[in-house]
Design an enzyme around this catalytic site. Structure first.
Site, PDB file in Angstrom:
ATOM      1  N   ASP A 228      41.939  44.908  51.979  1.00 20.06           N
ATOM      2  CA  ASP A 228      42.281  44.738  50.578  1.00 20.06           C
ATOM      3  C   ASP A 228      42.994  46.014  50.143  1.00 20.06           C
ATOM      4  O   ASP A 228      42.907  47.056  50.808  1.00 20.06           O
ATOM      5  CB  ASP A 228      41.025  44.479  49.746  1.00 20.06           C
ATOM      6  N   TRP A 229      43.681  45.953  49.015  1.00 20.19           N
ATOM      7  CA  TRP A 229      44.558  47.054  48.625  1.00 20.19           C
ATOM      8  C   TRP A 229      43.745  48.317  48.357  1.00 20.19           C
ATOM      9  O   TRP A 229      42.864  48.331  47.504  1.00 20.19           O
ATOM     10  CB  TRP A 229      45.381  46.626  47.425  1.00 20.19           C
TER      11      TRP A 229
END
Length: 817
Positions: A228-229
């Site tokens: 995920d970012w």
């Protein structure tokens, strides 16, 4: 460009170590590094799951089609429709020149307050698994990679980037991993996204049990895992554990650091090759080994997509109550259209799932299109916003080097509203993205004299001024709260009396700061007018004078949003008072709810009809009107139990370690007793049970029989439309073990079928029940166990309405992981 197709296996050893490493992290926020020397193009991703967002941030950009959100799709109980939507979304992704959709979201609705429940399909693993796998098949059938998320244990937005979800292996295998397993084994998914959280003390992005033992070992997965970012936290640990791709770029943990780790012997060159091969394989699957694809984003507003979204919106609408008022006939008198969601198009939730829609249809617009505005009267009754309504432009934004708003601006631009989400590069790259300041200026002219509320929240110090005077100050004492993915402050509000017709100069000022976990800057400023007792009284008055009253209440993407759990499940503001007042004024009152999950309904006994419409995408108002007037069935069934009160839900306890968590750990004490299993185990009658929903037609089920098959069993039953109207129902099959060797739920959903029948039509259904439908995960033996003994199969139309039963004797069996 090459003349013949190339493969990842053939290419991988042509890459240098540095080139292999370059594939293991993003080059910017939304893309992965190309290798021009070998004709390998740029891999681009775009956020989903209810669309394909254009542009570089969460706000604005090239417009896109907005589809129903996850829980609305979950409410359809229709894998065929999910696959159709996945295929349509593949075309949307292509219109944004992307190759990978960051969707679907299949985390389980563990609690009723998770801010991201709207984005997920269901509280039930089997319903989620079947819908998720179908969605993946739709996307990938058109050459677009799906990225199922968040793997795994991300069922709350509270401290989600650091919290450890402490979950037993049995609960993981039976509940939280089931949708991912189905996507791998049944849909051949090409990409997964690791969760932000830790699982049993280890970050999901560097958890060998999750990424290597289960995913690649037990399930045979051959796709990639991306972070995920900003969800990667190490170099050697993530690479060795099985994280292929660090996002976004530019890299923080890989690049030169990873090359050095290989040279130092901390990571083997063979492991890097394996990770790079996985990324190359994804590139091969989406057609990027044949060279660079031109980048062009277009707004592709297709008539067939509009029609699909409208049909899907009705298919997910759940009729919770109907005393015979629905479907409505063409009115002879006025229809009162009431509520804060009547003229607002609540089409999606908040966070990374949001996008700039081609258009949006409010309930008022949908009704006016059908009946004409002369047939309608309107009163808002009350407000339901979490933050003050966005200050609309045109606005001028000026950007400054440093955080002091000093010197000459280095960049300026126009903004349509006071909502910004800045990701690097900011201001065309003219400022340091973590050390800049910005000033927004514009005007506001009130239509009425009276008090107005000015509110602001941001990821750094910010404030609002009216005619040069500070009215809302989140600058002098900036504190992070529950906005912008827990990087932003809670809204600070000030109130000012204003005169009608006078133009006031309004300014919003902002200073960027280093993120706690994520790297971006964001600001939102709003101006609102409070509503009081008079507004509710006016709504009751017009309701009393109307033939029928339609009340549109609920929440919005401000409440149902990534980054912030709900504090309760009551309707925000004074909406309960409004509904009660309208019901008292007119017995012909229909309540239309738009929320991303359950709400308490103290007025339920007074309403003639209740629809749950969720956030059904850009055609919201049209889809709702179709159901209200009977052009379409209320085809939805609840994918999540609606409790009578919040205290009844599975995570309610006096022990905060169970929810929301303590000292960085949240303990999944309920184990496999999630959702409807919890209500059964505790003997709690919900407000509306899992799987519940009314139809305009009526149906009867009969003749259930279950026989052993080569792999499990096969169930047969007949469903009949006993009404004079065509309609649909969802036949649900649950399984319960009579004397299990371990504690098991009384019944578990194992399969289902959505059936549409003409008046009087009968159909025999044959529903397979594989051996896994009867098994539990044996933590001691490390496999799936079908214990010998008697099993009951129950059939019906909700978890609380299972009139048909049949029994089956099964022998002892062990099934592989």
């Amino acid at each position: 460009m090459t003349d013949t197709p190339r493969t990842a296996d053939a290419l991988i050893d042509e890459l240098t170590l540095e080139e292999q490493v370059s594939l293991l992290s993003g080059q910017d926020f939304w893309s992965v590094n190309p290798i021009p020397r070998l004709g390998i193009g740029t891999l681009r991703v775009t956020d989903g799951p209810n669309g394909a967002r254009g542009g570089g941030g969460l706000i604005g950009g090239v417009s896109a089609a907005a589809f129903p959100v996850g829980i609305a799709l979950g409410a359809t109980w229709d894998p065929e429709l999910a696959e159709e939507i996945g295929a349509a979304l593949a075309d949307e992704v292509k219109s944004k020149s992307a190759h990978v959709s960051l969707a679907p979201t299949v985390n389980i609705q563990r609690s009723v307050t998770n801010g991201r429940n709207f984005e997920c399909y269901s509280e039930d693993p089997e319903l989620t698994a079947q819908l998720g796998a179908a969605y993946v098949r739709g996307l990938q059938g058109k050459g677009i990679a799906a990225t199922m998320k968040h793997y795994a244990g991300n069922e709350s937005e509270i401290e989600r980037t650091t919290m450890s979800s402490d979950i037993s292996e049995r609960a993981m295998r039976e509940i939280y991993l089931r949708p991912f397993e189905a996507a791998v084994k049944e849909a051949g998914i090409w990409a997964l996204m690791s969760a932000y959280n830790k699982l049993n003390g280890t970050y999901a992005s560097e958890n060998p049990w999750l990424l290597d033992e289960v995913l690649r070992g037990d399930w045979g997965y051959d796709g990639i895992v991306m972070s995920d970012w900003f969800g990667s936290h190490s170099t050697a640990e993530t690479v060795k554990a099985g994280l292929d791709l660090e996002m976004p770029g530019p890299t923080r943990d890989r690049g030169e650091k990873l090359v050095a780790a290989v040279q130092a012997g901390e990571v083997s060159a063979e492991v890097v090759r394996t990770r790079a091969l996985a990324v190359l394989r994804l590139m091969e699957r989406v057609g990027l080994l044949e060279g660079e694809h031109p980048f062009e984003e277009v707004a592709d507003d297709r008539p067939e997509t509009r029609a699909l979204i409208r049909r899907a919106g009705a298919a997910g609408t759940v009729m919770l109550k109907n005393d015979g008022l629905l479907p409505l006939s063409l009115p002879k008198g006025q229809i009162a259209v009431i509520g804060p969601n009547a003229k607002a198009a609540r089409i999606m939730g908040g966070g990374s799932a949001q996008l700039n829609p081609h258009y949006s249809v409010s309930p008022w617009q949908g009704l006016a299109e059908r009946l004409g505005e002369s047939a309608l009267t309107f009163a808002p009754g009350c407000t339901n916003h979490r933050w003050e309504p966005i200050w609309q432009g045109p606005l001028k934004a000026e950007f400054f080097e440093g955080t002091e708003l000093s010197g000459e601006p280095v960049h300026s631009e126009e903004m349509a509203s006071a909502e910004a989400f800045w990701v690097p590069p900011v201001a065309n790259g003219k400022v340091n993205p973590t050390r800049f300041s910005a000033r927004l200026t514009g005007s506001f002219t009130p239509e009425e004299t009276g008090p107005y509320r000015f509110g602001i929240h941001a990821t750094g110090p910010a404030r609002m001024l009216v005619d040069g005077k500070v009215v809302a100050d989140a600058m002098s004492d900036f504190t992070r709260g529950r906005t912008f993915f827990e990087e932003g402050s809670d809204e600070v509000v000030g109130e000012v009396n204003l005169e009608a017709g006078r133009s006031y100069e309004v300014t919003a000022e902002f200073a960027a700061s280093e993120g706690k976990m994520l790297t971006f800057s964001a600001l939102r400023a709003g101006i609102g007018q409070p509503l009081g007792d008079d507004a509710i009284a006016e709504a009751a008055r017009i309701a009393g004078e109307a033939e029928t009253a339609l009340v549109f209440v609920g929440r919005s993407g401000e409440w149902d949003t990534e980054g912030s759990d709900l504090e309760d499940i009551r309707l925000p503001g004074r909406q309960d008072e409004l509904v009660a007042a309208v019901c008292a004024a007119n017995p012909r009152t229909v309540v239309v709810l738009q929320t991303g999950g359950p709400v308490e309904m103290p007025w339920l006994g007074e309403a003639a009809a209740v629809l749950q419409a969720w956030y059904p995408g850009q055609e919201a108002g049209n889809a709702i009107a179709d159901v209200l007037f009977g052009d379409a069935e209320p085809g939805g069934r609840l994918p999540q139990t609606f409790p009578l009160r919040i205290e009844d839900n599975p995570t309610w306890t006096n022990d905060p370690t169970v929810y929301p968590g303590v000292d960085g750990h949240v303990r999944y004490q309920e184990g496999v007793f999630t959702g409807h299993r919890h209500y059964d185990a505790k003997g709690i009658a919900p407000l509306f049970p899992f799987g519940f929903g009314l139809s305009y037609a009526s149906f009867a089920l009969s003749g259930l029989s279950v026989t052993a098959a080569e792999d499990g069993a096969e169930a047969r039953l007949t469903v009949e439309n006993t009404s004079g109207r065509a309609g649909s129902t969802v036949v649900q099959l649950y399984v319960g073990a009579e004397a299990p060797p371990v504690e098991r739920p009384a019944r578990e959903l194992k399969t289902f079928a959505k059936v549409a029948l003409e008046p009087g039509e009968r159909r025999e259904l044959v529903l397979p029940l594989p051996a896994r439908a009867f098994a539990y995960f044996d933590e001691t033996a490390g496999d799936w166990h079908v214990a010998p003994g008697r099993y009951t199969v129950l059939a019906g139309t909700s978890a609380a309405d299972l009139p048909l039963t049949a029994t089956l004797e099964l022998a002892d069996a062990r099934l592989p992981r």
